[in-house]
Design a protein around this motif. Structure first.
Motif, PDB file in Angstrom:
ATOM      1  N   HIS A 263       0.813  -1.315  -0.063  1.00  0.00           N
ATOM      2  CA  HIS A 263       0.204  -0.139   0.037  1.00  0.00           C
ATOM      3  C   HIS A 263       0.959   1.252   0.026  1.00  0.00           C
ATOM      4  CE1 HIS A 263      -3.756  -1.860  -0.056  1.00  0.00           C
ATOM      5  NE2 HIS A 263      -3.382  -2.709   1.107  1.00  0.00           N
ATOM      6  N   LEU A 264       1.817   1.222   0.610  1.00  0.00           N
ATOM      7  CA  LEU A 264       2.975   2.301   0.505  1.00  0.00           C
ATOM      8  C   LEU A 264       3.296   2.532  -0.926  1.00  0.00           C
ATOM      9  CD1 LEU A 264       5.120   2.085   3.826  1.00  0.00           C
ATOM     10  CD2 LEU A 264       3.107   3.762   3.169  1.00  0.00           C
ATOM     11  N   ALA A 267       0.838   4.257  -2.760  1.00  0.00           N
ATOM     12  CA  ALA A 267       0.501   5.663  -2.306  1.00  0.00           C
ATOM     13  C   ALA A 267       1.783   6.376  -3.033  1.00  0.00           C
ATOM     14  CB  ALA A 267       0.873   5.733  -0.701  1.00  0.00           C
ATOM     15  N   TRP A 273      -2.310   8.682  -0.574  1.00  0.00           N
ATOM     16  CA  TRP A 273      -1.864   8.432   0.816  1.00  0.00           C
ATOM     17  C   TRP A 273      -2.794   8.189   1.839  1.00  0.00           C
ATOM     18  CZ3 TRP A 273       3.202   7.498   1.269  1.00  0.00           C
ATOM     19  CH2 TRP A 273       4.174   7.914   0.313  1.00  0.00           C
ATOM     20  N   ALA A 276      -3.717   4.671   1.467  1.00  0.00           N
ATOM     21  CA  ALA A 276      -2.683   3.590   2.311  1.00  0.00           C
ATOM     22  C   ALA A 276      -2.703   3.586   3.762  1.00  0.00           C
ATOM     23  CB  ALA A 276      -1.209   4.212   1.662  1.00  0.00           C
ATOM     24  N   ALA A 280      -3.344   0.537   5.908  1.00  0.00           N
ATOM     25  CA  ALA A 280      -2.330   0.061   6.812  1.00  0.00           C
ATOM     26  C   ALA A 280      -3.189  -0.335   8.156  1.00  0.00           C
ATOM     27  CB  ALA A 280      -1.068   0.940   6.930  1.00  0.00           C
TER      28      ALA A 280
END
Length: 341
Positions: A263-264, A267, A273, A276, A280
């Motif tokens: 997920h980063l 982003a 972002w 993400a 998370a």
């Protein structure tokens, strides 16, 4: 004569570790970032065929941005940011739980540029509010007070623990279903099946890879093997995350950094972002044991502990000293007797 405490077979895990606290912090920071780094004119604007946001229809009419005049949106937006930063700090989760959930709902239902991350944040913040309402710590980072199996607990405490553990479990199921849908929905599409889907996403006008990364990403995007891996690996990871509730905890710990890195990466490459951060947070709830406590996040982890001993405290004491559980351990191993309901 030494006695052994009765084993309790109907127990529930204490949910108040800092793993759920970290999830709350990530959710709050994602929403705060959306409000702080987007102008009011961008967040609240007309959408073709729908009208001007906030729409204030049905359930959405209860959102914060439907309760004040449009001219006060800037003030309200920054007030929400301040509250969300307080939530992210971890202060008094019991007090900040409902304001966090309400702001998350107000943003999801009120802004014109919402995405899946805002919806996930609203759902998870509502579920985590049920955990936080039973958390009487001053900070959600602090080590939970240790308990022994023979320590009496009130009915209210047992109920709060049951409510929090149940909400965490529902959040875990929600995330598993989300990942299953995300992975399975891609399979019938030709572009995902033949490994070319990410080529089109990389060159998308809205979510394409940033120009400053093109020298690096083009090496993968224009390589048949690289593009196939970039397309198929996310599907495999999403389906693995969907199956994680039936995996061992060791396997879940392996999946946690992989999911966060995934997920980063989204982003970084697509600019999502807040999405993400929401995912998370969801991964922490999906892959951590209920009530898990990360020792490296505890501000009081250096506190002195008593040395465990099984010897009586004095020659005339008939009861053995009870070892104090290490604060760095899993609070999910500490059990409470479930209330009869």
């Amino acid at each position: 004569m030494l006695t052994t405490p009765t084993r309790r077979t109907h127990g529930i895990p204490l949910p108040w570790g800092n793993a759920y606290g970290l999830a709350r912090t990530l959710l709050a920071l994602g929403t705060a970032g959306t409000l702080a780094f987007s102008s009011t004119a961008t967040l609240f604007r007309p959408v073709v065929t729908l009208g001007e946001y906030p729409l204030c229809k049905g359930m959405a009419s209860g959102g914060a941005f439907c309760l004040v005049p449009r001219g006060q949106f800037d003030l309200l937006r920054w007030l929400c940011v301040a509250v969300l930063l307080l939530v992210a700090s971890g202060w008094r989760p019991r007090i900040t739980a409902l304001p966090h959930a309400y702001i998350s709902f107000s943003v999801f239902s009120g802004i014109a540029i919402g995405d899946g991350g805002d919806q996930i944040t609203w759902i998870l913040s509502l579920l985590l509010a049920l955990v936080a309402l039973g958390d009487n710590r001053r900070w959600h980072w602090r080590t939970p007070a240790p308990r022994t199996d023979d320590e009496p607990t009130s009915r209210a405490t047992r109920f709060r623990a049951l409510l929090g553990a149940s909400a965490w479990t529902v959040a875990r199921l929600q995330m598993a279903i989300l990942y299953f849908q995300a992975g399975a929905a891609k399979l019938p599409h030709t572009e995902w099946a033949d490994g070319s889907a990410m080529y089109y996403w990389a060159n998308n006008s809205s979510f394409g890879f940033p120009e400053w990364l093109r020298p690096l990403t083009d090496l993968v995007v224009y390589s048949p093997v690289g593009m196939a891996a970039l397309t198929w690996l996310p599907i495999a990871l999403e389906l693995a995350l969907a199956a994680s509730p039936v995996m061992s905890q060791r396997a879940r710990w392996v999946l946690l950094p992989l999911g966060i890195a995934f997920h980063l990466g989204i982003a970084l490459l697509m600019g999502l972002w807040s999405f993400a951060l929401a995912m998370a947070a969801g991964l922490l709830l999906l892959l951590s044991p209920v009530g898990h406590h990360f020792p490296f996040l505890s501000p009081d982890r250096s506190r002195k502990r008593q040395t465990p001993s099984c010897a009586p405290a004095s020659p005339g004491d008939a009861s053995p000293a009870t070892p104090e559980p290490a604060a760095a351990g899993l609070t999910s191993l500490t059990r409470l007797e479930a209330p009869s309901i």
